[in-house]
Scaffold this motif. Structure first.
Motif, PDB file in Angstrom:
ATOM      1  N   VAL A 168     -38.220  17.184 -70.239  1.00 38.00           N
ATOM      2  CA  VAL A 168     -38.719  17.251 -68.870  1.00 38.00           C
ATOM      3  C   VAL A 168     -38.716  15.851 -68.275  1.00 38.00           C
ATOM      4  O   VAL A 168     -39.073  14.878 -68.940  1.00 38.00           O
ATOM      5  CB  VAL A 168     -40.145  17.870 -68.829  1.00 38.00           C
ATOM      6  N   ALA A 183     -40.982  27.875 -68.033  1.00 42.83           N
ATOM      7  CA  ALA A 183     -39.607  27.395 -67.913  1.00 42.83           C
ATOM      8  C   ALA A 183     -39.022  27.039 -69.265  1.00 42.83           C
ATOM      9  O   ALA A 183     -37.813  27.192 -69.493  1.00 42.83           O
ATOM     10  CB  ALA A 183     -39.571  26.182 -66.976  1.00 42.83           C
ATOM     11  N   THR A 184     -39.858  26.567 -70.195  1.00 44.84           N
ATOM     12  CA  THR A 184     -39.369  26.161 -71.512  1.00 44.84           C
ATOM     13  C   THR A 184     -38.779  27.331 -72.282  1.00 44.84           C
ATOM     14  O   THR A 184     -37.839  27.151 -73.079  1.00 44.84           O
ATOM     15  CB  THR A 184     -40.523  25.525 -72.308  1.00 44.84           C
ATOM     16  N   ALA A 199     -35.122  27.704 -70.396  1.00 45.18           N
ATOM     17  CA  ALA A 199     -34.290  26.581 -69.970  1.00 45.18           C
ATOM     18  C   ALA A 199     -34.265  25.495 -71.034  1.00 45.18           C
ATOM     19  O   ALA A 199     -35.154  25.413 -71.902  1.00 45.18           O
ATOM     20  CB  ALA A 199     -34.810  26.013 -68.651  1.00 45.18           C
ATOM     21  N   GLU A 240     -33.691  22.117 -69.951  1.00 46.75           N
ATOM     22  CA  GLU A 240     -34.167  20.893 -69.308  1.00 46.75           C
ATOM     23  C   GLU A 240     -34.910  21.256 -68.032  1.00 46.75           C
ATOM     24  O   GLU A 240     -34.553  22.219 -67.348  1.00 46.75           O
ATOM     25  CB  GLU A 240     -32.999  19.960 -68.999  1.00 46.75           C
ATOM     26  N   ILE A 241     -35.934  20.459 -67.740  1.00 44.29           N
ATOM     27  CA  ILE A 241     -36.803  20.719 -66.584  1.00 44.29           C
ATOM     28  C   ILE A 241     -36.920  19.429 -65.786  1.00 44.29           C
ATOM     29  O   ILE A 241     -37.064  18.338 -66.361  1.00 44.29           O
ATOM     30  CB  ILE A 241     -38.195  21.202 -67.039  1.00 44.29           C
ATOM     31  N   ASP A 285     -35.277  24.061 -63.211  1.00 40.05           N
ATOM     32  CA  ASP A 285     -34.777  24.176 -64.580  1.00 40.05           C
ATOM     33  C   ASP A 285     -33.335  24.648 -64.545  1.00 40.05           C
ATOM     34  O   ASP A 285     -32.813  25.048 -63.496  1.00 40.05           O
ATOM     35  CB  ASP A 285     -35.659  25.113 -65.408  1.00 40.05           C
ATOM     36  N   ASP A 286     -32.701  24.591 -65.705  1.00 45.49           N
ATOM     37  CA  ASP A 286     -31.312  25.001 -65.821  1.00 45.49           C
ATOM     38  C   ASP A 286     -31.166  26.342 -66.532  1.00 45.49           C
ATOM     39  O   ASP A 286     -30.132  26.610 -67.161  1.00 45.49           O
ATOM     40  CB  ASP A 286     -30.493  23.936 -66.546  1.00 45.49           C
ATOM     41  N   SER A 307     -32.597  26.960 -58.121  1.00 42.46           N
ATOM     42  CA  SER A 307     -32.551  25.533 -58.401  1.00 42.46           C
ATOM     43  C   SER A 307     -31.134  24.994 -58.209  1.00 42.46           C
ATOM     44  O   SER A 307     -30.151  25.704 -58.443  1.00 42.46           O
ATOM     45  CB  SER A 307     -33.010  25.275 -59.838  1.00 42.46           C
TER      46      SER A 307
END
Length: 455
Positions: free
Chosen positions: A336, A364-365, A368, A370-371, A388-389, A442
């Motif tokens: 992050v 999000a974790t 994803a 990465e945040i 996030d991705d 995003s």
């Protein structure tokens, strides 16, 4: 016909927009405009009528009086010739008529007197009066440098009659007195109106401030209703609404906390029974998984109930709070990054707000790698972006994720979907601060969470 309608609509739109932009934004400003505008229009109307009627009539009659006195002096001099009679006539003009009269024997009017001259308001009335009283006599009018008197030169057969008239004979001071009294009374009335309006605006501002603080989740003391009857009624209704909302929140929180606490007792008994079961029992492993899942759900319910508890609002360094959350997430192996100003402060509930951001990062974790967290500050609000991705959330299901116990994962596996309370807790915390939370797409292709908190 259609063209006329279009022109009318365009005119209404332009005029309406202009009036809307020119109108004051506050109720106090609009109230002042309601008071001042009629007074101003009344003054303009009364002044115009007074100028056109009263002042014009008075000035014309004063000019006619002066012209009549001059015509009388000339008529007496023509009727009674001789030096002795002339001296008596001039003496009467100086004494009883209050005119500075003298005769320049053999004198002539200045060159160019016969040409048309431009005169002011008072001189024009005097010129018209002299033309009526002395139709066959050439004359010339001028004023001295201090504008205290008017000099009238009249051509006679044997010389020039000079008459000096003081401005008091031609000008009525009641005009200025009238205007000054009208302006003074208007200012007094305006001051009284402003005093009463300010007193009426104070309870409205007090009610607006209390409503804004309560909307942000801050504690608001009861205040004594004041002002007009309608404002008092609104203040009393606000107090009743505030206590009703607080009572409902307290009842719901206590009920949920009580139910979740009571569920711990049977769970403890079930764990004891599982501990006494043989290790080679095939059903023991599945039962232990079910009990662990139920225990996590109960902890989620208790966390939700704790999120509803009243926490004191504190002056908090927002970037520092986010630094703590990000550092805790990184210690757990979460990738992050944080972009925030160096330092600014805001009134928030630090524990509840930190729990809210932590829940959003934990959600999000799960999906994803990465945040990215971005914190911005404007004059009126704080903007927080969490990107996030991951795979994101479909647009038609973004509102559903805020419902209690709603899970995107159709299975009940707590390892992949949690208890379904993380987003609900986050939304309640943000709403408790008077803010808004929304979901979007995003730039990294995943989910964007946008939070706006008022300052």
């Amino acid at each position: 016909m259609g063209g006329l309608v279009a022109v009318r609509d365009f005119y209404n739109k332009v005029v309406g927009s202009f009036i809307k932009n020119m109108m004051p934004r506050t109720l106090f400003g609009r109230s002042i405009l309601i008071v001042v505008l009629p007074i101003l229009l009344l003054q303009i109307l009364v002044t115009y009528i007074f100028y056109e009627r009263h002042w014009d009539d008075v000035a014309r009659r004063l000019a006619q009086g002066v012209a009549g006195d001059i015509a009388a002096i000339i008529s007496l001099r023509d009727r009674f010739p001789g030096d002795a009679a002339e001296a008596d006539i001039l003496s009467i003009g100086r004494g009883q008529m209050r005119l500075a009269v003298s005769i320049d024997m053999g004198g002539k009017l200045p060159e160019g007197s016969e040409k048309q001259q431009s005169y002011g308001f008072l001189e024009s009335h005097l010129v018209n009066a002299l033309k009526e009283s002395l139709p066959a006599r050439p004359f010339h009018i001028s004023t001295n440098k201090k504008l205290e008197s008017v000099i009238i030169l009249i051509q006679l057969p044997d010389g020039v009659l000079q008459v000096i008239v003081r401005d008091k004979r031609l000008f009525s001071t009641t005009t200025y007195i009238f205007v000054m009294w009208m302006v003074a009374i208007s200012l007094v009335l305006l001051g009284v109106a402003l005093l009463f309006l300010r007193n009426q605006m104070r309870p409205i501002r007090q009610l607006a401030t209390a409503a804004e603080q309560f909307g942000k989740g801050q504690f608001v003391d009861d205040f004594k209703p004041s002002g007009a009857q309608e404002i008092r009624s609104a203040s009393r209704a606000f107090h009743v609404m505030k206590h009703r909302i607080l009572r409902q929140i307290t009842q719901r929180t206590e009920m949920l906390a009580g139910v979740s606490h009571d569920l711990r007792t049977p769970l403890t008994r079930m764990k004891l029974q599982l501990a006494m079961m043989p290790e080679n029992d095939e059903s023991k492993a599945s039962l232990e998984g079910d009990v662990a899942d139920m225990e996590k759900m109960v902890e989620g319910y208790l966390a939700f109930a704790r999120g509803q508890e009243a926490e004191a609002v504190e002056d908090t360094d927002i970037p520092e709070l986010f630094q703590d959350v990000v550092m805790n997430a990184r210690r757990q192996g979460v990738a992050v990054s944080l972009e925030a100003p160096e330092s600014f402060r805001a009134e928030v509930r630090p524990n509840g707000f930190k729990r809210c951001i932590t829940n959003l990062i934990n959600n999000a974790t799960r999906y994803a790698n990465e945040i990215w967290i971005t914190v911005k500050q404007s004059n009126s609000e704080i903007i927080i972006l969490i990107d996030d991705d991951g795979p994101g959330i479909p647009a038609d299901r973004r509102k559903d994720v805020f419902r209690p116990f709603y899970r995107l994962d159709p299975s009940r596996n707590l390892e992949t979907g949690g208890s379904g309370l993380g987003m609900t807790i986050a939304r309640d915390v943000i709403h408790g601060h008077g803010g808004q939370i929304s979901l979007g797409e995003s730039p990294a292709g995943g989910l964007r969470i946008e939070i706006r908190l008022p300052l």
